[in-house]
Design an enzyme around this catalytic site. Structure first.
Site, PDB file in Angstrom:
ATOM      1  N   CYS A 166     -12.690  -3.777  -7.886  1.00 57.27           N
ATOM      2  CA  CYS A 166     -11.800  -4.299  -6.845  1.00 57.27           C
ATOM      3  C   CYS A 166     -11.806  -3.422  -5.601  1.00 57.27           C
ATOM      4  O   CYS A 166     -10.985  -3.608  -4.704  1.00 57.27           O
ATOM      5  CB  CYS A 166     -10.377  -4.440  -7.381  1.00 57.27           C
ATOM      6  SG  CYS A 166      -9.649  -2.892  -7.970  1.00 57.27           S
ATOM      7  N   HIS A 222      -8.054   3.491   6.037  1.00 57.76           N
ATOM      8  CA  HIS A 222      -6.921   2.564   6.067  1.00 57.76           C
ATOM      9  C   HIS A 222      -7.164   1.437   7.059  1.00 57.76           C
ATOM     10  O   HIS A 222      -6.981   0.250   6.745  1.00 57.76           O
ATOM     11  CB  HIS A 222      -5.642   3.339   6.438  1.00 57.76           C
ATOM     12  CG  HIS A 222      -4.421   2.479   6.546  1.00 57.76           C
ATOM     13  ND1 HIS A 222      -4.024   1.914   7.736  1.00 57.76           N
ATOM     14  CD2 HIS A 222      -3.534   2.073   5.613  1.00 57.76           C
ATOM     15  CE1 HIS A 222      -2.922   1.203   7.538  1.00 57.76           C
ATOM     16  NE2 HIS A 222      -2.606   1.293   6.252  1.00 57.76           N
TER      17      HIS A 222
END
Length: 848
Positions: A800, A427
């Protein structure tokens, strides 16, 4: 069949001699070019890679053949000539041939002090670098005089039980042997491999007549270059030092003078205007004929100019771009070559502040370099502390064990992020790259004591909250204090180079952008749209998180819709702003993906706040949070599974997208992407609901609009069943972060704990979260692309995931016929340049 040309092991460098860089090295070839350009180069002999390899194994060439071009009383230097100058080599040895007889003659020619200094310097160099004797035995000042020379000769004899060699042939043979063996030693091999050289890289040697630089009349040495190494702008730089040899003029040396006229002191231009004018002319000749900016080493001997060497100017990333563009604009090299000359990493360095390479580095801990650039600030240990610091106008570094979506506001407020856990796609890493925020993750040797407000380094040093540290996200280091920085540098040459790259590349480049700030950055870097907008990041704002938590606690679908109705105008404004920024370019919006527990607090204080907000008993809130907790949330109720189980979320997002589309000032065709799909039926269910919302908005607004629905392929099953799925999807975008995680069975957040050991021991060539695994994960991409085209021949294909900005992934996508790649905004320039270079290399290979 063309006959292969043979090369002599020992060759006199002339304008017509057969001379190749891969046989004799780059320095030898460059010296020949200087000879061809009619520059005054001293007599030089080149020894081939093969000859040097033989010398290392004890097979010496005929020394009379090597010495013949230099006459009866030679005075020589020997320098390395590797194929690539950046690979280095052993240091040069000067004044070979100095002996008692030559010293006596030179005393008559140039005087005793200079002659003695030259002899002493050679004895010192020979003893330390050739005979490998203790340097302390020969640590004498250059002006030690006759007594110092005798001391050095006596020390040599004492240490070796032999008098100092007096025969130039013997001296030269020992120098050649020493340099050859040094190149083939283990230490030298490891050093050059670290610089990118193959393990078996060869070394040539050049033997050159000495241009003394000392003696009667004007004598000395200097180095001149014609551009600023930091900026690449035209500027004559260098120094000249009278009565000196080789590169003594460099640096802050007493007596060294400027080259150009300068009010601060004397200059070579004032002292020897004709020689200075010739040096300027030679610089222009090198630029035009050698097609490069060169640094020229020269010697003046009794008023005569000699050119000893010319090497490519060492340059910063900014200068490398400026020089390549300037050479192309002046028609010296084609634009295509300028594009190929710049390393993509140079662009990445230009986009961010960096720690000055000359700055001292007080290392606290090392981790994974997750997001490039460097920043200095005060340590803060929570997101709220980071926000408070930003409100006070203080730069801060957010230090966490690992970040969660709740930390996003703190990351926006911080100047850099450091985490103990996580990998290249964790993250903190993903958000850091998206924000252009320097980030180091996986610093597992660091300890954090939240109660005491401390971080503890591996060596036991303690740093308290408020202490100043620096995060170097380029190198993966955390440093104590505030080292000097170099600023980001985006000039006209940067943009020009990328414009040329765009004219060449044959694959699209979009950006992953979650916020208007991300979108503006992507637009500034000329991304061709947004390839991934992760909408969940929009829900962590202070005006949204509480509403989101109310929705999670709602008991019925009607209650959830009522709460989501309050989020609808906020989401509509979000999407409208993205559409306005991107000005009609594609915007691919991924519907809500993360598990719901990420929006809920886990600590007691947070649970109490939530209970107060919802007006519910604390035990009831705690039980509900516990019930939503999953054993493995990244493989649990998230993505499309949430969209099917709690359809109200996707319905609200779809309505917000379509209402923003209708209200947009510029025509837009939004792309809606369904995450974590594994079955065709999932797509059918979601598509039917989204189509219904689209029809409803079109009817109420009386505006017709188009949209595209696609799938994010991030499960192996979705890749394998792509033929079925593509029948209901106009595009397939491969999310390589999760696809890699599921293919390997690796947690992308935890893999950093052991990944370095795996790479070091050769289990994996590279961290698969850092470099796309084209063999395993790549095969799934190939299968998915092939089967997707079977289901829908005109399906749009892309990746992506974070791999999208890497050279290897771009090369793979081009080979598979993908339409575009999408990456973090700050990686867009790097991806544009890499794609162009790969296109040019393919074209060059196809012409062979």
């Amino acid at each position: 069949m063309q006959q292969q040309r043979t090369f002599d092991p020992v060759t006199l460098i002339t304008a017509t001699a057969p001379m190749k860089a891969d046989v004799y090295g780059g320095r030898a070839k460059c010296l020949q070019r200087l000879v061809r350009l009619d520059m005054p180069v001293p007599t030089t002999v080149a020894l081939s890679f093969d000859a040097v390899h033989r010398i290392a194994n004890g097979q010496m060439p005929a020394m009379d053949e090597v010495l013949f071009p230099f006459g009866d009383t030679p005075l020589l230097s020997v320098r390395p000539s590797s194929q690539d100058p950046d690979w280095g080599g052993p240091g040069a040895i000067l004044n070979i041939g100095m002996c008692d007889a030559r010293h006596a003659q030179m005393v008559k020619d140039i005087g005793e002090p200079l002659a003695t200094r030259l002899y002493l310097r050679f004895v010192q160099s020979y003893a330390i670098h050739v005979a490998r004797l203790d340097p302390e035995m020969f640590d004498l000042p250059a002006n030690a005089g006759q007594a110092g020379l005798k001391q050095a000769l006596d020390a040599f004899e004492f240490e070796t039980d032999e008098v100092f060699p007096q025969d130039p042939a013997v001296q030269l043979a020992e120098v050649l042997r020493s340099m050859a063996r040094a190149w083939e030693g283990t230490t030298a091999r490891l050093l050059r491999q670290a610089k990118g050289a193959p393990a078996d890289a060869g070394l040539g040697l050049v033997v050159q007549a000495m241009a003394l630089g000392v003696g009667p009349g004007e004598c000395g040495t200097g180095v001149i270059q014609y551009v600023d190494a930091a900026t690449g702008q035209p500027q004559i730089k260098g120094r000249y030092l009278g009565q000196s040899q080789r590169r003594e003029a460099l640096g802050d040396v007493e007596g060294a003078i400027f080259l150009t006229h300068d009010d601060r002191g004397p200059s070579l231009e004032d002292l020897c205007p004709d020689i200075f004018a010739r040096l300027v002319e030679y610089g222009d000749v090198c630029r035009r004929k050698l097609r490069e900016e060169m640094s020229v080493e020269f010697t003046i001997e009794s008023g005569a100019l000699w050119i000893l060497d010319a090497v490519r100017v060492q340059r910063s990333s900014r200068a490398s771009v400026r020089i390549a563009v300037a050479l192309a604009e002046d028609k010296i090299i084609p634009r295509e070559e300028a594009v190929l000359r710049v390393q993509p990493t140079a662009l990445s360095e230009m986009l961010h502040r960096q720690v000055d390479p000359s700055a001292e580095r007080d290392l606290i801990v090392s981790g994974i370099a997750a997001s490039p650039g460097a920043a200095t600030g005060k340590i803060v240990l929570t997101a709220s502390e980071a926000q408070a610091s930003a409100a006070r106008g203080e730069a801060c570094i957010l230090v966490r064990r690992e970040t969660t979506p709740e930390d996003i506001r703190g990351m926006h407020a911080a100047h850099a992020v450091l985490t103990m856990r996580g990998g290249i796609t964790s993250h903190a890493a993903v958000i850091g790259r998206g924000l252009g925020l320097p980030c180091v993750v996986g610093a597992s040797d660091l300890s954090i004591d939240l109660r005491k407000g401390l971080i503890i380094s591996p060596d036991g040093r303690q740093f308290a909250a408020g202490d100043v540290i620096t995060v170097d996200g380029t190198a993966g280091d955390v440093l104590a204090g505030q080292p000097a920085m170099t600023e980001a540098a985006l000039d006209g040459a940067f943009q020009t180079l990328l414009d040329w790259a765009d004219d060449i590349r044959d694959i699209g480049v979009r950006a992953n952008a979650d916020t208007p700030l991300d979108a503006k950055t992507a637009s500034n870097f000329a991304a061709e749209g947004i390839g991934l907008c992760r909408t969940e990041h929009m829900f962590f704002g202070s005006d949204r998180l509480g509403v989101m938590r109310e929705m999670i606690f709602a008991e019925t679908a009607a209650d959830r819709r009522a709460v989501l109705d309050r989020l609808l105008p906020i989401q509509r404004a979000d999407f409208g702003e993205l559409f306005d920024i991107m000005q009609g370019q594609p915007v691919c919006i991924r519907l809500f993906d993360p598990p719901l527990h990420e929006f809920l607090p886990s600590d007691k204080a947070g649970l109490r706040d939530l209970a107060e907000q919802l007006a519910l008993p604390l035990f009831e809130v705690s039980e509900r949070v516990a019930a939503l907790t999953e054993y493995n949330p990244m493989l649990g109720m998230r993505g499309v599974r949430l969209g099917i189980a709690i359809p109200e979320i996707y319905e609200m997002q779809a309505r917000a997208i379509f209402e923003a589309t209708v209200a947009s000032a510029t025509p837009v065709v939004p792309e809606i992407m369904i995450p974590l799909v594994s079955a065709m039926k999932e797509v059918e269910l979601v598509k039917s609901r989204i189509d219904a919302i689209a029809a409803s908005v079109a009817a109420s607004s009386k505006v017709d609009f188009k949209y595209k629905l696609g799938v994010m392929v991030e499960t192996p099953r979705a890749a394998l069943r792509a033929e079925d799925i593509a029948q209901h999807a106009s595009f397939l975008s491969f999310g390589t972060n999760d696809l890699t995680q599921m293919t390997y069975g690796l947690s992308r957040d935890d893999a950093g704990r052991f990944m370095s050991a795996y790479v070091q021991q050769g289990v994996y060539d590279e961290d698969p979260f850092h470099s796309l695994d084209v063999e395993g994960v790549g095969e799934l991409l190939s299968i998915g692309a092939e089967r997707g085209r079977l289901g829908r021949p005109d399906v749009t294909l892309s990746i992506c995931g974070e791999h999208g900005g890497t050279r290897s992934a771009i090369a793979f996508c081009r080979s598979q016929g993908f339409d575009y790649v999408s990456c973090s905004p700050f990686r867009v320039p790097v991806a544009r340049l890499s794609a162009a270079q790969l296109t040019l290399l393919d074209l060059a290979n196809s012409d062979i």
